[in-house]
Design a protein around this motif. Structure first.
Motif, short mmCIF file in Angstrom:
data_model
loop_
_atom_site.label_atom_id
_atom_site.label_comp_id
_atom_site.label_asym_id
_atom_site.label_seq_id
_atom_site.Cartn_x
_atom_site.Cartn_y
_atom_site.Cartn_z
N GLY A 178 0.65 -1.21 0.13
CA GLY A 178 -0.18 -0.11 0.03
C GLY A 178 0.99 1.22 0.08
N VAL A 179 0.25 2.16 0.57
CA VAL A 179 1.10 3.58 0.65
C VAL A 179 2.20 3.50 1.79
N ASP A 186 -11.14 8.18 10.56
CA ASP A 186 -11.67 6.90 11.05
C ASP A 186 -13.07 6.66 10.50
N ALA A 187 -13.79 7.37 9.69
CA ALA A 187 -14.98 7.46 9.13
C ALA A 187 -14.96 6.49 8.09
N SER A 188 -16.20 6.17 7.40
CA SER A 188 -16.45 5.11 6.39
C SER A 188 -16.35 5.98 5.14
N LEU A 189 -15.78 5.63 4.17
CA LEU A 189 -15.62 6.23 2.70
C LEU A 189 -16.69 5.64 1.90
N SER A 190 -17.07 6.69 1.09
CA SER A 190 -17.96 6.42 0.08
C SER A 190 -17.46 5.90 -1.21
N THR A 191 -17.83 4.65 -1.37
CA THR A 191 -17.16 3.77 -2.61
C THR A 191 -17.41 4.63 -4.05
N SER A 192 -18.73 5.13 -4.14
CA SER A 192 -18.84 5.74 -5.24
C SER A 192 -18.16 7.13 -5.30
N ASP A 239 -11.44 2.91 -3.23
CA ASP A 239 -11.53 3.42 -1.70
C ASP A 239 -10.51 2.52 -1.01
N MET A 240 -10.02 1.43 -1.50
CA MET A 240 -8.97 0.75 -0.85
C MET A 240 -7.72 1.46 -0.91
N LEU A 241 -7.56 2.17 -2.13
CA LEU A 241 -6.29 3.09 -2.08
C LEU A 241 -6.41 4.40 -1.27
N PHE A 242 -7.49 4.90 -1.18
CA PHE A 242 -7.99 6.00 -0.22
C PHE A 242 -7.65 5.70 1.06
N GLN A 243 -8.13 4.58 1.45
CA GLN A 243 -7.86 3.94 2.92
C GLN A 243 -6.28 3.87 3.39
N SER A 244 -5.61 3.57 2.47
CA SER A 244 -4.05 3.30 2.54
C SER A 244 -3.72 4.58 2.63
#
Length: 725
Positions: free
Chosen positions: A43-44, A125-131, A176-181
């Motif tokens: 990841g990052v 820590d919040a949930s990301l919006s996939t769209s 969203d996996m990239l943004f989470q990283s």
């Protein structure tokens, strides 16, 4: 523009000058601060913030399909508040704290850093919006396709380039996996927060805006993925694929069968002109479809070399092979390209058109002294070019060696060559020598223009007429002075071809006369105003553009020299001497006003009020002066007899200056009488034309000839000196 580039490309190839490869998909990155994101297999790995200055070495290129799908440079812009997250998760207070500001009574109030960091960590820590994440980076599949196009780089020196495309495609599926990283990395860096990183995090998390440049951890040991040196390698890899898949056909340029270029032409980011297609049809060039065939067939290899040649010309520092020049129209800037086959690194561009040429590069106590020129002056640069040609032992046999091209924007994406020509070294050397020779000491009138200090508190600096880069003529011709020389408006100026014909020429007599007429008519009010202001003092001079005035007088002197009227010729002729006479009338009138009218000075002194009249009808101007002068002559004679106004008795600098002006006034008749005799003798041969008006202005600014010394202690000695002159 293609024809000019073909000549250039052939020249570079003949002299084994390596040009970079180019490809239409390789584009420049939007200039802004950016976050360099280092990717590992997991990841990052880390993030670094960089400013615009780091772009050539860290983010010097990106690949796009047209203007879309940019990578490794990725600009995030998603509309809305906290757009990357599932909406409705946060209160307005959390969002305001994360942004760094609260609104109180309509005004922004800064949030404490601790509170802002705490709010940012809450968002992370919040949930990301996939769209929303897919909207931010919708082209992951395109990046994967691009990785396939760059497989030839996998085992070479640019292997990190292939790796970053491959790794990003894996890590960003789904986005969203990239943004989470990325968010996990931001959390770590907010542990020891810095102001710039907090601002970056707020922009990304609250506004959904950021600029990333993706790299891989392996590049730490080699070269960053975004380094500019990778551009040629990437272009070669992409071009090889194009050539291998291109149709065969007859090239319109080489006349040979080859793999033809297909698709868009390379789009280069040219200095001052911006993103520019190497070739594109537009309304300005309708001839491309005149005979019904709108297809242009050019070998793919030739297109690559043409783009590389243009990229090479625009490489390096400004002033070497490229610089900007004003066009003849207001608000338009053109790009000058200048190149010598025998001296590819010679700074020809600044030699021709350096707008930063140091105008006030010398001060002097006497016109008998030789000035010392700064390295940025035209004299110094022309000497360097001449010496360089001589050291190369170039054969000055008239063979083309120096290429000069000027490119202009014709629509948002297209440029055209408005001037293109080639010259031999002999022509360039002769031109520089002729240009400088016009300003040799023996040719110069004793014109002095006082320039203001470079910054507040600096002393004023006197300068004389001096050689300037040729394209200064173009910018000067766009100025017209109005309202007594205190304001200027933009007008249509000379063309580049006209300017270069005067420099390298030889120009036609009608061209020189046209240019002289234009400059005299556009600058005369400012020159006349300056000559009077110089007698009145600093306060009056500050209203005028002294730099344009010394440029204008230098240009007028140069054109007269080209018209076979060098300074030592026109300084002995009636027009110049009439100008001196009018300047002397100003001195006489000013002295009278300071002594007899309590310092009340009319808007125009006696000579200044008659300059325009003298340029049209000298006999009429002399008749007016003949009626007006006796009263001032009588005052001067009386004051000399009384031996008043001795500057040595002055108690202040202001009073000293006033007394000097009065003394100049009561001694002026001696020089006026001498000039009147010479003018009277030449009246039968007078010819009124633009040359006459130009020489009149130069004489008016130069003023009357002065004795070698005028620091005598008493009036008798000074008067004797004046009588002998």
């Amino acid at each position: 523009m293609l024809n000019e580039l073909i000549d250039l490309s052939r020249s570079l190839a003949q002299h084994d000058i390596g040009v970079p490869s180019v490809h239409p998909d390789i584009k420049s990155v939007r200039k802004a601060s950016f976050a360099r994101v280092l990717l590992s297999q997991e990841g990052v790995d880390s993030m670094e913030l960089h400013g615009v200055d780091a772009m050539p070495s860290m983010a010097g290129w990106t690949l796009r399909n047209g203007q879309q799908n940019s990578f490794p440079a990725v600009s995030i812009k998603v509309n809305g508040v906290c757009p990357l997250f599932v909406q409705g998760l946060f209160s307005e207070d959390i969002i305001a704290d994360a942004s760094g500001y609260h609104l109180e009574n309509g005004k922004k109030v800064k949030v404490a850093q601790d509170a802002q960091v705490k709010a940012l960590l809450t968002l992370l820590d919040a949930s990301l919006s996939t769209s929303a994440c897919e909207t931010a980076i919708p082209y992951v599949s395109k990046v994967a396709q691009r990785a396939g196009q760059l497989t030839s780089l996998a085992d070479g020196e640019a292997s990190a380039v292939h790796l970053v495309f491959e790794r990003f495609a894996d890590l960003a599926d789904p986005p969203d996996m990239l943004f989470q990283s990325i968010f996990e990395t931001i959390k770590k860096q907010l542990g020891t927060p810095k102001d710039d990183f907090i601002s970056f995090a707020a922009g990304l998390l609250v506004d959904g805006t950021a600029q990333f440049y993706f790299d891989v951890v392996e590049s730490r040991k080699t070269r960053p993925v975004g380094h500019q040196d990778h551009i040629g390698i990437i272009a070669d890899a992409l071009n090889d694929r194009v050539v291998n898949s291109s149709p065969e056909g007859l090239c319109m340029v080489s006349g040979e069968s080859s793999s033809l270029h297909k698709g868009n032409f390379p789009q280069l980011n040219l200095p001052y002109l911006g993103q520019t297609y190497l070739y594109s049809r537009n309304s300005v060039t309708p001839a491309t479809a005149r005979y019904g065939n709108t297809e242009i067939k050019i070998g793919a290899d030739i297109v690559r070399r043409l783009g590389g040649s243009l990229a090479w010309m625009c490489g390096g520092e400004e002033g070497e092979r490229w610089t900007h020049v004003p066009s003849e129209k207001d608000g338009q800037t053109d790009l000058l390209l200048a190149y010598s086959k025998s001296l590819p690194d010679a700074p020809l561009a600044s030699f021709l058109a350096d707008t930063n040429d140091d105008l006030a590069n010398e001060t002097f106590d006497s016109f008998d002294d030789e000035p010392e020129f700064s390295p940025s002056s035209f004299q110094a640069k022309s000497e360097a070019v001449i010496d360089a040609f001589k050291k190369q032992q170039v054969s000055l046999a008239g063979l083309p060696d120096v290429f000069v091209t000027i490119l202009r924007q014709v629509d948002p994406a297209n440029r055209t060559a408005v001037y293109s020509s080639s010259f031999s070294p002999e022509e360039v050397v002769d031109a520089a020598n002729r240009w400088r020779n016009a300003f040799a000491k023996r040719h110069l009138p004793p014109v002095k223009v006082v320039l203001p200090g470079r910054k507040k508190g600096d002393k004023a600096r006197p300068t004389r007429l001096r050689a300037f880069p040729p394209f200064r003529l173009l910018s000067l011709s766009r100025k017209r002075f109005i309202r007594g020389g205190t304001q200027q408006v933009e007008v249509i100026g000379f063309t580049a071809s006209t300017v270069l014909s005067v420099f390298i020429g030889p120009p036609s007599q009608p061209t020189l006369q046209m240019m002289l007429k234009r400059l005299v008519s556009q600058l005369d009010s400012a020159i006349e105003a300056y000559s009077q202001a110089e007698k009145l003092g600093l306060k009056e001079r500050q209203k005028l553009d002294a730099k344009s005035i010394v440029d204008g007088l230098s240009a007028i002197h140069l054109l007269l020299h080209q018209l076979k009227r060098p300074g030592e010729v026109y300084m002995s002729q009636i027009a110049y001497q009439l100008g001196q006479f009018l300047s002397g009338c100003d001195e006489l009138h000013l002295g009278y006003c300071l002594d007899q009218r309590g310092g009340q000075i009319p808007p125009k002194l006696l000579g200044n009020a008659n300059v325009s009249r003298a340029g049209k009808n000298p006999l009429q101007a002399l008749a007016v002066l003949e009626r007006r002068l006796p009263v001032y002559y009588n005052w001067a004679k009386k004051l000399r007899n009384e031996a008043r106004a001795n500057p040595a008795s002055a108690k202040t600098e202001s009073e000293k200056g006033r007394m000097f002006a009065i003394r100049n006034g009561f001694f002026a008749p001696f020089n006026l009488q001498s000039l009147a005799k010479s003018i009277h003798a030449q009246l039968p041969d007078i010819q009124i034309d633009d040359r006459f008006r130009a020489e009149l202005l130069l004489g008016y600014v130069a003023g009357m000839d002065r004795p070698a010394k005028k620091t005598q202690d008493n009036a008798e000695t000074f008067e004797a000196t004046a009588e002998s002159s």
